[in-house]
Design an enzyme around this catalytic site. Structure first.
Site, PDB file in Angstrom:
ATOM      1  N   GLY A  34       0.825  -1.210   0.000  1.00 10.68           N
ATOM      2  CA  GLY A  34       0.000   0.000   0.000  1.00 10.68           C
ATOM      3  C   GLY A  34       0.851   1.248   0.000  1.00 10.68           C
ATOM      4  O   GLY A  34       2.058   1.185  -0.234  1.00 10.68           O
ATOM      5  N   ASN A  35       0.217   2.375   0.230  1.00 12.89           N
ATOM      6  CA  ASN A  35       0.966   3.625   0.322  1.00 12.89           C
ATOM      7  C   ASN A  35       0.294   4.530   1.347  1.00 12.89           C
ATOM      8  O   ASN A  35      -0.747   4.184   1.905  1.00 12.89           O
ATOM      9  CB  ASN A  35       1.070   4.289  -1.056  1.00 12.89           C
ATOM     10  N   ARG A  36       0.877   5.686   1.590  1.00 11.41           N
ATOM     11  CA  ARG A  36       0.460   6.510   2.730  1.00 11.41           C
ATOM     12  C   ARG A  36      -0.577   7.569   2.371  1.00 11.41           C
ATOM     13  O   ARG A  36      -0.871   8.452   3.167  1.00 11.41           O
ATOM     14  CB  ARG A  36       1.687   7.164   3.362  1.00 11.41           C
TER      15      ARG A  36
END
Ligand code: CTP
Length: 412
Positions: free
Chosen positions: A214-216
């Site tokens: 995932g990412n932030r």
């Protein structure tokens, strides 16, 4: 703005006879707490749901429903004339019809005729009533005249019914009202009639039942883009990946968790959009295979994960772009040995072929999850606009300014 003697903005809260009238109490409390002077104007049938003493006590102002009350003050003219914002909650099918017809048979409709400030309608009614062509036509007419009519939310209605027709959360209506008030003198209504699609959040690519790549991205910038577009008159659809924020009032949200889910949702929704803004952080890679069970460590062996490239939604949007459709990309960049942030961004704009690219410099705690942002908006025509450290709503406003300028030059 025509603030009262204490310098407070004046809000007229019109309340109609619908079961959601009780939620207007919460909205009124929020308006009062934000320092506004609120005058409640209920219809006669609204008083069957919540009585006048409640409105008077919560607002600290007198409450009247008809134009013959306090005639010496001519309130049916003055209340509308002096308002900085009129908010009608819940706007019933009957009220929308009366507003379209220009009736002045009670104090609320008379106020709507005399108001020269932004007017926000938050409809709530049974799904059948909302979807009826009569109501839909009335909504279209009010929007064409410059009224802000937000779409109702979907969900549980009175009794066992459920579907579109719910009043959006009072906190979200209050936020939209704040936006309208804060820019009451300057808010352009340049997106009236525009259908916009915004993607936001960050995709998650499952690896096994417990892990994902995932990412932030928090979705905050996309949320601000949606709220500002709605306030400027657009019909807004959001495709959201893993965003945990309250839905902006009047905005339709579709959920898509993965890059493929977002690809499917965005490309269908883009077919009838005038503007598409890809603010989502879409994974560039995903695990080639998703394990049905938790992947176990095998001693010191390298992780058994192979990645494959995901489809590029933005490029596909550009390939399918209709005449007059505006496609906007976002790019989070850091400089590296190959070039600085802007040179990477210019190359990306050319590679992607979109009309505008909104460039964030990231790293060192900037942009992700933060309430503020700092961007450069690059145009395919070579233009470049810098937006210095600002709240995400201000960045959103600058992005819509650039889009509106493009649409105006394409139209004329
Ligand atoms: N994007 C997309 N589909 C993808 C990846 C990205 O539509 N599979 C969109 C993003 O929503 C964003 C823009 O493309 O609007 C730029 O994303 P970015 O990840 O910065 O671009 P990439 O082409 O992946 O470039 P880089 O190699 O720098 O990651």
């Amino acid at each position: 703005m025509s603030p009262d003697a204490q310098g407070r903005p004046r809000i007229v809260l019109g309340v109609c006879g619908g079961i959601a009238a009780y939620k207007a109490c919460e909205l009124l409390r929020r308006f009062a707490e934000s320092g506004a002077s609120v005058r409640v104007v209920p219809t006669a049938s609204a008083l069957k749901f919540v009585g006048a003493p409640t409105w008077a006590a919560l607002s600290g102002n007198p409450v009247a429903t008809d134009v013959f009350h306090d005639v010496h003050e001519v309130p049916h003219v003055r209340i509308g004339q002096e308002a900085d914002l009129v908010v009608v909650v819940p706007a019933t099918a009957d009220l929308l019809a009366r507003a379209v017809a220009g009736r002045a048979d009670d104090l609320l409709t008379a106020t709507l005729l005399t108001a020269r400030c932004p007017v926000l309608f938050a409809p709530a009614m049974h799904t059948e009533m909302w979807e009826h062509p009569a109501t839909q036509d009335n909504v279209a007419i009010l929007r064409r005249r410059g009224g802000i009519v937000i779409d109702p939310a979907s969900g549980r209605l009175t009794g066992v019914d459920s579907g579109p027709g719910r009043l959006p959360e009072p906190a979200e209506i209050a936020e939209l009202a704040r936006l309208l008030l804060s820019r009451a003198d300057a808010l352009p209504r340049d997106l009236v009639g525009a259908r916009v699609l915004i993607s936001g959040g960050g995709t998650r690519e499952p690896l096994d039942p417990v892990r994902f790549l995932g990412n932030r991205s928090s979705g905050r910038q996309a949320w601000a883009l949606a709220a500002v577009a709605a306030a400027r008159g657009a019909t807004v659809n959001l495709v959201a990946a893993n965003v945990d924020l309250p839905v902006p009032a009047g905005v339709r949200v579709e959920r898509a968790a993965t890059a493929q889910g977002m690809y499917d949702a965005v490309l269908v929704a883009a077919e009838d959009a005038d503007v598409v803004v890809m603010a989502a952080a879409v994974a560039d890679f995903r695990p080639r295979e998703q394990s049905g069970h938790k992947i176990k460590k095998a001693g010191d062996q390298p992780a058994p994960v192979e990645l494959e490239v995901t489809a590029d939604i933005l490029r596909e949007l550009v390939a399918r772009r209709r005449t007059g459709q505006v496609v906007v990309g976002f790019a989070a960049e850091t400089g590296d040995a190959g070039g600085d942030v802007l040179s990477h961004a210019r190359a990306k704009l050319a590679r992607k072929g979109c009309n505008l690219l909104v460039v964030n410099a990231v790293g060192e705690g900037r942009a992700f999850e933060a309430p503020t942002n700092e961007v450069v908006i690059l145009g395919a025509d070579g233009s470049s606009t810098e937006v210095r450290q600002a709240r995400k709503a201000a960045v959103a406003a600058a992005v819509w300014d650039a889009i509106a300028t493009l649409r105006r030059s394409a139209a004329g």
